[in-house]
Design a protein around this motif. Structure first.
Motif, PDB file in Angstrom:
ATOM      1  N   GLU A  73       4.645 -14.192  -6.887  1.00 54.79           N
ATOM      2  CA  GLU A  73       3.973 -13.136  -7.649  1.00 54.79           C
ATOM      3  C   GLU A  73       2.789 -12.558  -6.899  1.00 54.79           C
ATOM      4  OE1 GLU A  73       2.869 -14.373 -11.592  1.00 54.79           O
ATOM      5  OE2 GLU A  73       4.720 -15.502 -11.861  1.00 54.79           O
ATOM      6  N   PHE A  74       2.040 -13.429  -6.224  1.00 60.64           N
ATOM      7  CA  PHE A  74       0.812 -12.988  -5.573  1.00 60.64           C
ATOM      8  C   PHE A  74       1.098 -11.921  -4.527  1.00 60.64           C
ATOM      9  CE2 PHE A  74      -2.555 -13.328  -2.390  1.00 60.64           C
ATOM     10  CZ  PHE A  74      -3.689 -13.266  -3.188  1.00 60.64           C
ATOM     11  N   PHE A  75       2.155 -12.125  -3.737  1.00 59.77           N
ATOM     12  CA  PHE A  75       2.437 -11.188  -2.652  1.00 59.77           C
ATOM     13  C   PHE A  75       3.248  -9.975  -3.090  1.00 59.77           C
ATOM     14  CE2 PHE A  75       1.638 -15.100  -0.150  1.00 59.77           C
ATOM     15  CZ  PHE A  75       0.639 -14.604   0.677  1.00 59.77           C
ATOM     16  N   THR A  76       4.066 -10.123  -4.121  1.00 56.50           N
ATOM     17  CA  THR A  76       4.952  -9.013  -4.489  1.00 56.50           C
ATOM     18  C   THR A  76       4.460  -8.215  -5.689  1.00 56.50           C
ATOM     19  OG1 THR A  76       6.289 -10.437  -5.918  1.00 56.50           O
ATOM     20  CG2 THR A  76       6.965 -10.255  -3.607  1.00 56.50           C
ATOM     21  N   ALA A  77       3.658  -8.850  -6.562  1.00 50.35           N
ATOM     22  CA  ALA A  77       3.218  -8.135  -7.764  1.00 50.35           C
ATOM     23  C   ALA A  77       1.800  -8.525  -8.151  1.00 50.35           C
ATOM     24  CB  ALA A  77       4.187  -8.420  -8.913  1.00 50.35           C
ATOM     25  N   PRO A  78       0.824  -8.324  -7.228  1.00 46.41           N
ATOM     26  CA  PRO A  78      -0.563  -8.652  -7.577  1.00 46.41           C
ATOM     27  C   PRO A  78      -1.049  -7.763  -8.719  1.00 46.41           C
ATOM     28  CG  PRO A  78      -0.481  -7.431  -5.517  1.00 46.41           C
ATOM     29  CD  PRO A  78       0.928  -7.754  -5.871  1.00 46.41           C
ATOM     30  N   LYS A  79      -1.828  -8.374  -9.619  1.00 45.45           N
ATOM     31  CA  LYS A  79      -2.268  -7.633 -10.801  1.00 45.45           C
ATOM     32  C   LYS A  79      -3.555  -6.848 -10.562  1.00 45.45           C
ATOM     33  CE  LYS A  79      -0.162 -10.879 -14.104  1.00 45.45           C
ATOM     34  NZ  LYS A  79       0.481 -11.751 -13.112  1.00 45.45           N
TER      35      LYS A  79
ATOM     36  N   ASP B  60      -6.445  -4.673  -8.644  1.00 43.65           N
ATOM     37  CA  ASP B  60      -6.575  -3.684  -7.570  1.00 43.65           C
ATOM     38  C   ASP B  60      -7.279  -4.288  -6.358  1.00 43.65           C
ATOM     39  OD1 ASP B  60      -5.303  -1.745  -9.043  1.00 43.65           O
ATOM     40  OD2 ASP B  60      -7.165  -0.821  -9.771  1.00 43.65           O
ATOM     41  N   ARG B  61      -8.245  -5.184  -6.616  1.00 41.21           N
ATOM     42  CA  ARG B  61      -8.965  -5.807  -5.505  1.00 41.21           C
ATOM     43  C   ARG B  61      -8.015  -6.691  -4.697  1.00 41.21           C
ATOM     44  NH1 ARG B  61     -10.584  -6.557  -1.509  1.00 41.21           N
ATOM     45  NH2 ARG B  61     -12.493  -7.560  -0.761  1.00 41.21           N
ATOM     46  N   THR B  62      -7.112  -7.410  -5.359  1.00 36.25           N
ATOM     47  CA  THR B  62      -6.129  -8.222  -4.650  1.00 36.25           C
ATOM     48  C   THR B  62      -5.202  -7.336  -3.824  1.00 36.25           C
ATOM     49  OG1 THR B  62      -6.169  -9.767  -6.514  1.00 36.25           O
ATOM     50  CG2 THR B  62      -4.416 -10.057  -4.904  1.00 36.25           C
ATOM     51  N   LYS B  63      -4.765  -6.244  -4.397  1.00 37.17           N
ATOM     52  CA  LYS B  63      -3.888  -5.308  -3.677  1.00 37.17           C
ATOM     53  C   LYS B  63      -4.570  -4.781  -2.419  1.00 37.17           C
ATOM     54  CE  LYS B  63      -1.646  -3.824  -7.958  1.00 37.17           C
ATOM     55  NZ  LYS B  63      -1.557  -2.739  -8.963  1.00 37.17           N
ATOM     56  N   GLN B  64      -5.855  -4.446  -2.555  1.00 38.81           N
ATOM     57  CA  GLN B  64      -6.618  -3.937  -1.416  1.00 38.81           C
ATOM     58  C   GLN B  64      -6.721  -4.995  -0.317  1.00 38.81           C
ATOM     59  OE1 GLN B  64     -10.885  -3.585  -2.011  1.00 38.81           O
ATOM     60  NE2 GLN B  64     -10.889  -1.562  -1.016  1.00 38.81           N
ATOM     61  N   PHE B  65      -7.028  -6.222  -0.722  1.00 34.89           N
ATOM     62  CA  PHE B  65      -7.159  -7.332   0.230  1.00 34.89           C
ATOM     63  C   PHE B  65      -5.843  -7.563   0.976  1.00 34.89           C
ATOM     64  CE2 PHE B  65      -6.495 -11.930   0.932  1.00 34.89           C
ATOM     65  CZ  PHE B  65      -7.494 -12.185   1.850  1.00 34.89           C
ATOM     66  N   LEU B  66      -4.745  -7.626   0.225  1.00 35.94           N
ATOM     67  CA  LEU B  66      -3.446  -7.884   0.841  1.00 35.94           C
ATOM     68  C   LEU B  66      -3.026  -6.751   1.779  1.00 35.94           C
ATOM     69  CD1 LEU B  66      -1.479  -9.441  -2.162  1.00 35.94           C
ATOM     70  CD2 LEU B  66      -2.207 -10.609  -0.067  1.00 35.94           C
ATOM     71  N   SER B  67      -3.319  -5.523   1.389  1.00 28.33           N
ATOM     72  CA  SER B  67      -2.934  -4.390   2.241  1.00 28.33           C
ATOM     73  C   SER B  67      -3.640  -4.459   3.598  1.00 28.33           C
ATOM     74  CB  SER B  67      -3.247  -3.058   1.552  1.00 28.33           C
ATOM     75  OG  SER B  67      -4.633  -2.834   1.495  1.00 28.33           O
ATOM     76  N   ARG B  68      -4.868  -4.997   3.584  1.00 27.86           N
ATOM     77  CA  ARG B  68      -5.613  -5.119   4.847  1.00 27.86           C
ATOM     78  C   ARG B  68      -5.168  -6.323   5.654  1.00 27.86           C
ATOM     79  NH1 ARG B  68     -11.728  -3.870   2.526  1.00 27.86           N
ATOM     80  NH2 ARG B  68     -11.467  -1.612   2.364  1.00 27.86           N
ATOM     81  N   ILE B  69      -5.046  -7.471   5.009  1.00 29.98           N
ATOM     82  CA  ILE B  69      -4.773  -8.697   5.758  1.00 29.98           C
ATOM     83  C   ILE B  69      -3.334  -8.764   6.245  1.00 29.98           C
ATOM     84  CG2 ILE B  69      -4.101 -10.248   3.847  1.00 29.98           C
ATOM     85  CD1 ILE B  69      -6.031 -12.327   5.190  1.00 29.98           C
ATOM     86  N   LEU B  70      -2.404  -8.164   5.516  1.00 29.40           N
ATOM     87  CA  LEU B  70      -1.003  -8.231   5.912  1.00 29.40           C
ATOM     88  C   LEU B  70      -0.665  -7.223   7.001  1.00 29.40           C
ATOM     89  CD1 LEU B  70       0.733  -8.850   2.474  1.00 29.40           C
ATOM     90  CD2 LEU B  70       0.185 -10.518   4.265  1.00 29.40           C
TER      91      LEU B  70
END
Length: 246
Positions: A226-232, A234-244
Motif C-alpha cells: 500500500e505504501f508504494f502503490t497507494a500512499p494516502k 500528499d506529503r508521502t506522495k511527494q517524498f516517494l516521488s523524490r526518493i524513487l
C-alpha cells in the motif's frame, strides 16, 4: 491481542528549540519488521535512539517488553540486554580484533566465559558470512565487512529485538548490497526489527509495515504494497516521488 513488544506513546523530544519528535505513537508486535523512513531531520534516528534510551524523552512513554524506560537505570539496563542496535558508524574498538570486539559485551554484561563467548562469536561471524576475519583488526576490513562485524556484535548478545539506524549510510554503494543482504536474512529469521533506512528496496523486501516520519510526526504507516502503490498523504506522495527517482 498480545501486548506490543515496543510501545511508543505520544512521545515528544526537543533538542534546544528544535522539536525532533512531536507526539509519536508506534506499536511493534513480536516478530514484526518495521522500516522507518522520511527526509533528513524528520526524527527517525531520534526515535530508534529513544527506544533503548540512548536519548531521553521530554514527555510520553516508551515500554519495551512492558518495561517502562522511565523507571530508571535498572529498567534501561534490563531493556538493553534484549535490544541490539547497529549504528550508522560501526563503533568498533580499533585496538581489539574482530573476535575481541564480539566477545567483550557477552563476557562483561552476560557473564559468559571466554570460551563460550568465542564460540558464540564464531557462530555469528558465520551468520554474517565473514568467519575468516575473526583475528583481524577493524581497520583491516572494508566498510561493508566492518558493518557486518557490528551486526554480529549486536547478535552476540542474542537480543529479541534489533534496531538499525541507517546501517548503510556510511558505506560505499558497492558495499551496501552485502549489508542489506545480511539484514534481509535476519528479517527472514523472524527477529523483531525496527530499521531506519533510505533503502527503499530493503523496505519493499523485508518490511511488514513502513512508517513515514516528517517533522517529528508519523504521517503515514502501511504495508509496503500500500505504501508504494497507494500512499494516502500528499506529503508521502511527494517524498516517494523524490526518493524513487534516485
Amino acid at each position: 491481542m498480545s501486548e506490543p513488544v515496543i510501545a511508543v506513546e505520544r512521545v515528544h523530544k526537543w533538542f534546544g528549540t528544535h522539536q525532533a519528535l512531536d507526539g509519536v505513537t508506534l506499536n511493534v508486535k513480536s516478530g514484526e519488521r518495521i522500516v522507518v523512513c522520511g527526509p533528513s531531520g524528520s526524527g527517525k534516528s531520534t526515535l530508534v535512539r529513544c527506544i533503548n534510551r540512548l536519548e531521553s524523552t521530554d514527555s510520553g512513554r516508551i515500554t519495551v517488553n512492558q518495561i517502562d524506560l522511565a523507571e530508571g537505570p535498572l529498567a534501561v539496563e534490563q531493556v538493553r540486554k534484549t535490544v541490539g542496535m547497529v549504528f550508522q558508524q560501526f563503533n568498533l574498538f580499533p585496538h581489539l580484533t574482530v573476535e575481541e570486539n564480539l566477545c567483550l559485551a557477552p563476557v562483561r554484561s552476560l557473564g559468559l566465559s571466554e570460551s563460550v563467548a568465542k564460540e558464540r562469536a564464531k557462530e555469528y561471524l558465520e551468520r554474517v558470512h565473514i568467519p575468516e576475519q575473526a583475528k583481524k583488526f577493524p581497520l583491516q576490513l572494508s566498510g561493508g565487512q566492518q558493518q557486518r562485524v557490528a551486526i554480529a556484535r549486536a547478535l552476540c548478545m542474542e537480543p529479541a529485538i534489533m534496531l538499525f539506524d541507517e546501517p548503510t549510510s556510511a558505506l560505499d554503494p558497492e558495499m551496501i548490497k552485502e549489508v542489506l543482504g545480511v539484514i534481509a536474512e535476519l528479517a527472514d529469521g523472524g527477529m523483531t526489527m525496527v530499521c531506519v533506512t533510505h533503502e527503499m528496496g530493503l523496505a519493499r523486501a523485508m518490511a511488514d509495515r513502513i512508517v513515514f516520519l516528517d517533522e517529528g510526526r508519523v504521517i503515514e504507516e502501511a504495508p509496503p504494497s500500500e505504501f508504494f502503490t497507494a500512499p494516502k498523504s500528499d506529503r508521502t506522495k511527494q517524498f516517494l516521488s523524490r526518493i524513487l527517482q534516485h
